[in-house]
Design a protein around this motif. Structure first.
Motif, PDB file in Angstrom:
ATOM      1  N   TYR A  15       0.807  -1.235   0.056  1.00 30.96           N
ATOM      2  CA  TYR A  15       0.017  -0.052   0.026  1.00 30.96           C
ATOM      3  C   TYR A  15       0.666   1.345   0.132  1.00 30.96           C
ATOM      4  CZ  TYR A  15      -4.409  -2.241   0.865  1.00 30.96           C
ATOM      5  OH  TYR A  15      -5.891  -2.844   0.845  1.00 30.96           O
ATOM      6  N   GLU A  17       4.096   1.542  -1.260  1.00 35.52           N
ATOM      7  CA  GLU A  17       4.591   1.874  -2.297  1.00 35.52           C
ATOM      8  C   GLU A  17       3.725   2.247  -3.372  1.00 35.52           C
ATOM      9  OE1 GLU A  17       7.662   1.543  -3.265  1.00 35.52           O
ATOM     10  OE2 GLU A  17       8.560   0.656  -1.587  1.00 35.52           O
ATOM     11  N   ARG A  18       2.349   2.087  -3.629  1.00 36.32           N
ATOM     12  CA  ARG A  18       1.452   2.383  -4.515  1.00 36.32           C
ATOM     13  C   ARG A  18       1.261   4.143  -3.934  1.00 36.32           C
ATOM     14  NH1 ARG A  18      -0.946  -2.658  -4.068  1.00 36.32           N
ATOM     15  NH2 ARG A  18      -2.639  -1.949  -2.499  1.00 36.32           N
ATOM     16  N   TRP A  19       1.258   4.151  -2.675  1.00 33.44           N
ATOM     17  CA  TRP A  19       1.057   5.693  -2.453  1.00 33.44           C
ATOM     18  C   TRP A  19       2.165   6.615  -2.738  1.00 33.44           C
ATOM     19  CZ3 TRP A  19       3.282   9.078   1.114  1.00 33.44           C
ATOM     20  CH2 TRP A  19       2.459  10.250   1.593  1.00 33.44           C
ATOM     21  N   ASP A  21       4.122   6.134  -5.409  1.00 28.55           N
ATOM     22  CA  ASP A  21       3.842   6.346  -6.668  1.00 28.55           C
ATOM     23  C   ASP A  21       2.697   7.290  -7.104  1.00 28.55           C
ATOM     24  OD1 ASP A  21       5.882   4.710  -7.163  1.00 28.55           O
ATOM     25  OD2 ASP A  21       4.477   2.793  -7.679  1.00 28.55           O
ATOM     26  N   GLU A  22       1.508   7.290  -6.423  1.00 23.69           N
ATOM     27  CA  GLU A  22       0.341   8.209  -6.718  1.00 23.69           C
ATOM     28  C   GLU A  22       0.864   9.583  -6.317  1.00 23.69           C
ATOM     29  OE1 GLU A  22      -2.693   6.354  -4.504  1.00 23.69           O
ATOM     30  OE2 GLU A  22      -2.983   4.630  -5.933  1.00 23.69           O
ATOM     31  N   GLN A  23       1.408   9.670  -5.203  1.00 28.39           N
ATOM     32  CA  GLN A  23       1.730  10.949  -4.607  1.00 28.39           C
ATOM     33  C   GLN A  23       3.125  11.556  -5.394  1.00 28.39           C
ATOM     34  OE1 GLN A  23      -0.481  12.794  -2.364  1.00 28.39           O
ATOM     35  NE2 GLN A  23      -1.519  11.056  -2.892  1.00 28.39           N
ATOM     36  N   GLU A  24       3.774  10.932  -6.196  1.00 29.31           N
ATOM     37  CA  GLU A  24       4.809  11.296  -6.701  1.00 29.31           C
ATOM     38  C   GLU A  24       6.069  11.654  -5.508  1.00 29.31           C
ATOM     39  OE1 GLU A  24       3.845  13.986  -9.779  1.00 29.31           O
ATOM     40  OE2 GLU A  24       3.358  12.830 -11.112  1.00 29.31           O
ATOM     41  N   ARG A  27      11.094   8.581  -2.867  1.00 28.87           N
ATOM     42  CA  ARG A  27      11.154   7.312  -1.918  1.00 28.87           C
ATOM     43  C   ARG A  27      12.320   7.416  -0.841  1.00 28.87           C
ATOM     44  NH1 ARG A  27      13.016   2.111  -1.382  1.00 28.87           N
ATOM     45  NH2 ARG A  27      11.205   0.653  -1.236  1.00 28.87           N
ATOM     46  N   TYR A 243      -1.421   8.053   6.513  1.00 26.63           N
ATOM     47  CA  TYR A 243      -1.994   7.146   5.332  1.00 26.63           C
ATOM     48  C   TYR A 243      -1.928   5.560   5.778  1.00 26.63           C
ATOM     49  CZ  TYR A 243      -2.358   4.458   1.072  1.00 26.63           C
ATOM     50  OH  TYR A 243      -2.906   3.353   0.259  1.00 26.63           O
TER      51      TYR A 243
END
Length: 263
Positions: A15, A17-19, A21-24, A27, A243
């Motif tokens: 979850y 990692e997806r967040w 990517d979505e939030q740019e 890392r 989150y």
């Protein structure tokens, strides 16, 4: 509790990692949060802490101290100054003798009764109580996270109550108590040090350390309890942990209802 937490913890890295990517999000700016999830999943939290802490959600590299000096929190004196108004709102909710929202909130009171008037529970708001406590909300607004990062409630211990030793959910939070009704014989141990409450005085501690509470008096004890963010967290770490806590609630509820339906 650990068994309940493991399912959502196992899914949390995906979850997150997806967040990212979505939030740019960069890392690298979340390296501590990512590393902390991995450490928890490997069961190696104890190897990274000095002792006495057992958080479910762990962020490495944060200052570890059971009791914090109030000088770290300049807004705390304003919370103390609002004690009379906060006390009046506590009384308006029922105070020591009225109906309590929740009895024995985490089933840790092995003697007596512990109960609560909630403003927030695990970041979930109680709108009716919040609307009834405008002065309390106003006093807490400057405290980072006090209005929604974790727990905020009026905590009541009946005479003869003992809350068993336990540790909190995460070291990303610190916990504050403002003394409201503070009889002699009521005390709290965090780590190796025990302290008592005083009316209108606040203290801050890290509830991921082992702690327990007693009220050996013949009167009720009441405090305003609220969580804040650990001051060493960055803004992006706070966003990510917020989150993850939302994810944890959804996954815990999902697993609970899945078990209910199977049963």
């Amino acid at each position: 509790m650990e068994e309940d937490m493991q399912p959502w913890l196992a899914e949390s890295p995906a979850y997150l990692e997806r967040w990212i990517d979505e939030q740019e999000v960069d890392r690298a700016s979340l390296e501590r949060v990512i590393s902390g999830l991995d450490i928890v999943l490997q069961g190696k939290v104890s190897e990274h802490l000095s002792g006495g802490q057992e958080p479910n959600l762990f962020v490495p590299g944060l200052l570890e101290t059971a009791w914090w000096d109030n000088g770290h929190f300049p807004w705390l004196s304003d919370v103390e100054a609002a004690t009379a108004d906060i006390m009046a709102e506590f009384e308006s909710l029922g105070g020591l003798t009225g109906k309590r929202v929740v009895a024995n909130p985490t089933e840790l009171a092995d003697e007596g009764r512990w109960s609560a008037h909630y403003l927030y529970y695990s970041a979930k708001s109680y709108p009716r109580n919040l609307s009834a406590c405008p002065a309390t909300v106003r006093a807490l607004r400057p405290a980072p996270g006090a209005l929604g990062c974790g727990m905020t409630y009026f905590s009541v211990l009946d005479p003869g109550t003992h809350i068993a030793a336990h540790t909190g959910f995460t070291n990303a939070h610190l916990r504050c108590h403002l003394g409201l009704v503070t009889p002699k014989g009521a005390r709290m141990r965090v780590g190796g040090e025990t302290r008592t409450w005083e009316p209108g005085k606040a203290f801050v501690f890290d509830d991921s350390f082992d702690h327990e509470v007693w009220n050996d008096s013949d009167q009720g004890r009441a405090v305003l309890l609220f969580d804040i963010w650990h001051p060493e967290l960055t803004e992006i770490e706070v966003r990510a942990i917020t989150y993850l806590m939302e994810v944890s609630r959804k996954l815990i509820y999902r697993n609970f209802w899945a078990k209910e339906f199977v049963a």
